[in-house]
Motif scaffolding. Structure first.
Motif: not given
Length: 294
Positions: A222-247
């Motif tokens: 709670m004592s943290s300063v503002a950060h890039p996640g304050m606009s909402g959830r982030i999810e990143l998935l990376k795959f074995e073939d080097g591709t990825a998907v994020g939201r």
């Protein structure tokens, strides 16, 4: 379908076991195909046994209208329905063997799609600011969240959603294990979701998962300063073939993206969040403290 079957369908009231939550999503082509196939097999076996809908309904203890809906692919059969049908029709376990396919159909399409991506991922990163990440939730915690939705879900739908969420936890049983990273806002841990026992079990689950060698669990204090996640959830998935998907809730209209430029933006944001969060060791110490105070 015979004329007599049609007459039974028209004249029978809906069975009391025909509850909400077992309908087939009309936009889910795969589910429609599976339920249609299961229904067709049930009808063919009933007809091969020389039973009309009324006969089977009486023997199985279900309303004829429900039998018709299941056989025509309009309803998802319950597991106990399949067991009863197997026994009544002397199918020798062949009908009961459909449990697994029907079970998958019960999960919403978007949950199945997410589970398939998670099953392929070799690396996952999740930042959550409103509730504990789904992959970290206990059944009781997940249920408490679903039960407070408005308008409220039917009890049957809550069961379905909880089961779907818990099915995703198979990601922890994979070998080789994927690299998993989670960052949770401290405020999430303070929110009283469920009763005291629900919170205790959830903290215990976090401590258990946080000690796995392929998992990094961090808390944003709670004592943290503002950060890039304050606009909402982030999810990143990376795959074995080097591709990825994020939201991210706060980027690209919240839609999943595989665009390399957009993924770099999400990776930058997530990396900054991790750098500002408590290290894993301090995170586990904080959770142990909260557990002791609950």
């Amino acid at each position: 379908m015979s004329v007599s079957d049609e007459a039974v369908r028209v004249g029978t009231e809906t069975d009391q076991t025909d509850e909400p939550g077992w309908e087939v999503d009309p936009d889910d082509d795969w589910a429609l195909a599976v339920v249609a196939t299961v229904g067709r097999q049930l009808r063919l076996r009933r007809e091969a046994a020389g039973m009309q809908v009324n006969d089977f309904a009486a023997a199985a203890g279900y309303g004829a209208d429900l039998v018709y809906k299941i056989e025509t692919g309009k309803r998802i059969p319950r597991p106990e329905y399949l067991d009863t049908a197997d026994e009544v029709l002397n199918a020798g376990g062949l009908i009961a063997a459909m449990h697994e396919d029907v079970k998958k159909v019960r999960y919403p399409k978007k949950v199945r799609d997410l589970a398939q991506l998670e099953a392929r991922a070799v690396e996952m990163g999740v930042y959550e600011c409103s509730s504990i990440a789904g992959l970290l939730q206990t059944p009781a915690y997940a249920r408490a969240l679903f039960e407070v939705r408005q308008p409220p879900y039917p009890a049957e739908e809550v069961d379905r959603l909880v089961a779907a969420r818990m099915a995703r936890l198979s990601v922890f049983d994979r070998s080789p294990a994927p690299s998993l990273s989670f960052v949770l806002e401290e405020a999430i841990l303070s929110r009283r979701v469920g009763g005291t026992m629900v919170r205790k079990q959830q903290f215990e689950r976090l401590l258990e998962v946080g000690q796995l060698n392929n998992v990094s669990l961090q808390v944003m204090p709670m004592s943290s300063v503002a950060h890039p996640g304050m606009s909402g959830r982030i999810e990143l998935l990376k795959f074995e073939d080097g591709t990825a998907v994020g939201r991210s809730d706060g980027a690209f209209n919240g839609r999943p993206t595989s665009d390399p430029r957009q993924l770099r933006i999400l990776e930058l944001r997530y990396g900054t969040i991790r750098a500002q969060a408590l290290p894993p060791g301090e995170t586990l110490a904080l959770i142990e403290k909260l557990l002791g105070e609950t």
